[in-house]
Design an enzyme around this catalytic site. Sequence first.
Site, mmCIF file in Angstrom:
data_model
loop_
_atom_site.group_PDB
_atom_site.id
_atom_site.type_symbol
_atom_site.label_atom_id
_atom_site.label_comp_id
_atom_site.label_asym_id
_atom_site.label_seq_id
_atom_site.Cartn_x
_atom_site.Cartn_y
_atom_site.Cartn_z
ATOM 1 N N LYS A 1 -1.349 7.939 0.354
ATOM 2 C CA LYS A 1 -1.844 6.601 0.000
ATOM 3 C C LYS A 1 -1.914 6.389 -1.506
ATOM 4 O O LYS A 1 -1.445 5.376 -2.024
ATOM 5 C CB LYS A 1 -3.243 6.390 0.600
ATOM 6 C CG LYS A 1 -3.311 6.394 2.103
ATOM 7 C CD LYS A 1 -4.716 6.108 2.597
ATOM 8 C CE LYS A 1 -5.699 7.221 2.323
ATOM 9 N NZ LYS A 1 -5.416 8.456 3.093
ATOM 10 N N THR A 2 -2.523 7.340 -2.198
ATOM 11 C CA THR A 2 -2.725 7.170 -3.639
ATOM 12 C C THR A 2 -1.390 7.072 -4.369
ATOM 13 O O THR A 2 -1.201 6.207 -5.230
ATOM 14 C CB THR A 2 -3.556 8.336 -4.199
ATOM 15 O OG1 THR A 2 -4.840 8.342 -3.564
ATOM 16 C CG2 THR A 2 -3.738 8.209 -5.694
ATOM 17 N N GLU B 1 -5.442 0.772 -2.045
ATOM 18 C CA GLU B 1 -5.438 1.941 -1.175
ATOM 19 C C GLU B 1 -6.432 1.688 -0.042
ATOM 20 O O GLU B 1 -7.579 1.308 -0.287
ATOM 21 C CB GLU B 1 -5.822 3.182 -1.972
ATOM 22 C CG GLU B 1 -5.769 4.460 -1.177
ATOM 23 C CD GLU B 1 -5.946 5.692 -2.043
ATOM 24 O OE1 GLU B 1 -6.386 6.720 -1.508
ATOM 25 O OE2 GLU B 1 -5.629 5.628 -3.261
#
Length: 464
Positions: A121-122, A165
Amino acid sequence: MAPSIPPALNRPHFIGIGGAGMSGIAKILAQRGAHVAGSDAKDSETAAALRALGVTVHIGHAAAHLAADASSVVVSSAIRADNPELAAAHERGVPVVHRSDALAALMTGFRPIAVAGTHGKTTTTSMLAVSLGALGLDPSYAIGGDLDAPGSNAHHGTGAIFVAEADESDRSFQKYDPEVAIVLNVELDHHANYASMDQIYESFEIFTGKIRPGGTLVVGEHSGARELAARVAARDGLNIVRVGADDEADVRILDITPRGMTSEVTVLLDDTELTFTVSVPGRHYAHNAVAALAAGTALGVDPAELAKALGSYTGVKRRLQLKGTANGVQVIDSYAHHPTEMSADLEALREAVAPGSRILVVFQPHLFSRTQELGLEMGQALTLADASVVLDIYPAREDPVPGVTSALIIDAATAKGADVTAEHDKKAVPGVVAGMAKPGDLVLTMGAGDVTDLGPEILAHLEN
């Protein structure tokens, strides 16, 4: 776009303001003109970056830190009920707002892209933020890690796009209503909140159910992501874009060529071949970049321009971040804490290092619950290294669990023939690793806890 501040967030107080998610929301609010305050357990570079924006940051937690005119108290799921500032808010009737509700409010009026998945995600959120910014679109964004400097995890932009995110760990991503959502992969993690894959899928189905009518769901080729796509395929008004190297992919990856610490990626999108560079190593990061390409294209960004702009992304802190080189030994830092992430990063580095170079890992397990459920798999992942040093479990928000220690991981690794040793004294690790390393080797500090602090210390010992 004109800044918008919900009344409850005009004078907010953040408990745990130095955390990755909390500090980003605090930063955006400060940039929009809110009077922001908060507290954290210890001082940090992130706290200093917030102070530079005019944010009041207290060190330590005390009821007196909550200002008399606070419009709300913002908390994350990590804040315990007995926190004195939270208790003071309840006593005084100050509204308590969860971090996810605050972020959802900040996205109102924008075209949000929400990036979800058990892993990646990051990185994917960062890729979108950097590449869209390189195209002059000035997106707002909130990321779970810093790009290039403390406090660079968030930004209030002038453009229409907001990249966020979306965290599944506590189901908070169910609060968002994105125009485009990315689901990179779906696996069982966060065992304190999810007891089964059925619960995980249910949570992701609720999240994707919030996608705006006519919006787009981008899914990776991971089996869990494709299963999720199959479950929601019949929904009216939902466009599904599949990314991957398989025949089912709508955005098809034709080739990924490793080039040291970078990769060259070729994709087929709308019958057009595009080739671009991903400036971090590993097939998983290349897949993240293609998901970012698909999401930006779904919002109308020119795919050829976006593909080129993705090459401007050079990484985010703690995602295979080079900390330095000393006496011919590279030291790299990784946030990987789930077995899938650990294996992916180790495989990426194996492709990137020169033949004959060894990979030495310093691994710190994160959470007792995760170690209890996945310790065996963590140990198996460490077999991909040439040698590993394993620290005690970083507890974070959890209390110890009887019988759950790093020995679960070490035993699993050594049973497979891996060279793994325990080190209970974190302060001794730099000297131990410096004694192991030889010119040409690569040292990887790995885990979601404070193992990241060891990188500079290892470099100092190597230099001496």
